[in-house]
Design an enzyme around this catalytic site. Structure first.
Site, PDB file in Angstrom:
ATOM      1  N   LYS A 299       3.327   6.362   5.458  1.00 23.05           N
ATOM      2  CA  LYS A 299       2.451   5.405   4.757  1.00 23.05           C
ATOM      3  C   LYS A 299       2.915   4.003   5.041  1.00 23.05           C
ATOM      4  O   LYS A 299       4.114   3.690   4.958  1.00 23.05           O
ATOM      5  CB  LYS A 299       2.468   5.656   3.242  1.00 23.05           C
TER       6      LYS A 299
ATOM      7  N   LYS B 207      -0.064   3.656  -2.667  1.00 23.52           N
ATOM      8  CA  LYS B 207      -1.084   4.707  -2.592  1.00 23.52           C
ATOM      9  C   LYS B 207      -0.496   6.118  -2.585  1.00 23.52           C
ATOM     10  O   LYS B 207      -1.219   7.085  -2.861  1.00 23.52           O
ATOM     11  CB  LYS B 207      -1.979   4.473  -1.386  1.00 23.52           C
TER      12      LYS B 207
ATOM     13  N   SER C 285       0.794  -1.236   0.000  1.00 23.41           N
ATOM     14  CA  SER C 285       0.000   0.000   0.000  1.00 23.41           C
ATOM     15  C   SER C 285       0.822   1.279   0.000  1.00 23.41           C
ATOM     16  O   SER C 285       0.243   2.369  -0.079  1.00 23.41           O
ATOM     17  CB  SER C 285      -0.958   0.011   1.192  1.00 23.41           C
TER      18      SER C 285
ATOM     19  N   SER D 279      -5.832   3.535   4.622  1.00 25.81           N
ATOM     20  CA  SER D 279      -5.320   2.652   3.569  1.00 25.81           C
ATOM     21  C   SER D 279      -6.435   1.770   3.023  1.00 25.81           C
ATOM     22  O   SER D 279      -6.235   0.587   2.729  1.00 25.81           O
ATOM     23  CB  SER D 279      -4.154   1.795   4.082  1.00 25.81           C
TER      24      SER D 279
END
Length: 301
Positions: free
Chosen positions: A238, A77, A74, A129
Site C-alpha cells: 500500500k 486505507k 493512504s 487508492s
C-alpha cells in the site's frame, strides 16, 4: 548462540550510539546477521523512518526512528479495509455513487449515479487508492463516517497500536498518524486477511458498472510492474502520499526461500525512493539474516 547474542547486543549498542542501523531495537534482540553481512541499506536523506518486520513473527530485523509518529496518508486505507471487513454488507451488494462520495484529491474512477458492486468498490479503493471509492465503501456499510472512524481507532487499540490515530478513512488528514513500527503491525494484520492481500497484488483491475460502463484501474504500487530476477516477490502493498506525510510505502514481500517480511518506509523524498528503499531493505533482510537462529526473546508491544 548465547555468546553470539551477547556480541550482537554489544555491537548493536555501539552502532546505535554511532547513529547507524543496528540489529537491536527497544523490543528484542534480533536473530543473527550472517558473517560479513553489510549494514542495512538506509539513507536518512532519502527517507525519514523505516522498519522491517519478520512477517510471520513479532520481531524486527531493522528499525530506523521506528517510534516517531507521522502522517501516513493512504496507508490509512489498510485500516479502512479491516474495519470494512467487519461491517461488510455483502460483496455482491450494489451501491450507487452519491454526491457525498465526491472527495477531492487523486484520480477519480467512479462518478455520480454509477452503480457498482461492493467488491468493485473495495478493489478500486485498495488498488487505485481512489478516495471517492473509499468513502463510498465506507457509506456502503450503513455507518456514518464519524462512527466508522471511531471503529478504526478502536481497531487500532485492539491491535495494540498505541501511537496510531485516525481522523478520516482516506488519509487526507495530517492527523491520521502512526509510526514505522506500528504501520508494520497494521500491515501484518491487514495482509493476513485474504481479501485485502488479494486486492493489493493486482497490477490492473477491470470491471463494468451496472450502468454498462467499462472501468479499468491501475495499481499505485510500482513494484508490481518491476520484474527483477532474484528480487523479493510482492505479496501485498500500500502506498501513501501527502505533502505532510511525504512518500510512504509498506510492502509484504517473499524471498526465494519462502521467508516473508513486511518492509515500511515513511517520509521518503521522492515517489520512486519509497519503492526502492523498501525493496532494498526487504532484500537485505531476506538475504543477510541467519534465519536458522532465534531471537533471545520475542518482540512485545
Amino acid at each position: 548462540m548465547i555468546l553470539t547474542g551477547i556480541l550482537n547486543i554489544i555491537l548493536a549498542v555501539f552502532l546505535n550510539f554511532g547513529g547507524l542501523p543496528a540489529i537491536i531495537n527497544t523490543d528484542a534482540v534480533m536473530i543473527n546477521l550472517k558473517p560479513d553481512a553489510p549494514l542495512a541499506p538506509w539513507n536518512d536523506e532519502i527517507a525519514r523512518r523505516g522498519a522491517v518486520l519478520a512477517a510471520d513473527d513479532r520481531f524486527f530485523l531493522f528499525t530506523r526512528r521506528p517510534d516517531e509518529p507521522q502522517p501516513i496518508a493512504s496507508i490509512t486505507k489498510l485500516m479502512t479495509a479491516l474495519v470494512f471487513i467487519d461491517n461488510n454488507p455483502g460483496w455482491d451488494e450494489v451501491y450507487e455513487i452519491r454526491f457525498e462520495d465526491k472527495i477531492e484529491g487523486g484520480r477519480l474512477n467512479l462518478f455520480l449515479g454509477e452503480q457498482v458492486t461492493v467488491r468493485d468498490l473495495f478493489y478500486t479503493s485498495l488498488i487505485a487508492s481512489d478516495n471517492g471509492a473509499t468513502i463510498a465503501l465506507v457509506h456502503s456499510t450503513g455507518l456514518g463516517e464519524e462512527e466508522f472512524v471511531l471503529q478504526m481507532n478502536a481497531k487500532a487499540q485492539a491491535l495494540g497500536l498505541a501511537h496510531t490515530t485516525f481522523s478520516d478513512p482516506i488519509g487526507l488528514s495530517a492527523t491520521n498518524v502512526s509510526t514505522a513500527r506500528e504501520v508494520a503491525w497494521l500491515a501484518q494484520a491487514a495482509f493476513a486477511v485474504p481479501e485485502i492481500r488479494q486486492a493489493t497484488v493486482n497490477r490492473e483491475f477491470s470491471f463494468n458498472t451496472l450502468n454498462g460502463r467499462e472501468k479499468k484501474i491501475e495499481s499505485t504500487d510500482d513494484l508490481l510492474f518491476v520484474a527483477s530476477p532474484g528480487a523479493p516477490e510482492i505479496l501485498g502493498g500500500k502506498t501513501g502520499y501527502t505533502d505532510e506525510a511525504g512518500y510512504c510505502y509498506v510492502g509484504y514481500m517473499k524471498g526465494l526461500d519462502g521467508r516473508t517480511v513486511i518492509s515500511v518506509v515513511l517520509g521518503a523524498s521522492g515517489r520512486n525512493d519509497r519503492f526502492r528503499a523498501s525493496r532494498d531493505l526487504a532484500d537485505w533482510a531476506l538475504n543477510y539474516f541467519d534465519w536458522a537462529g532465534r531471537p533471545l526473546r520475542s518482540a512485545g508491544r
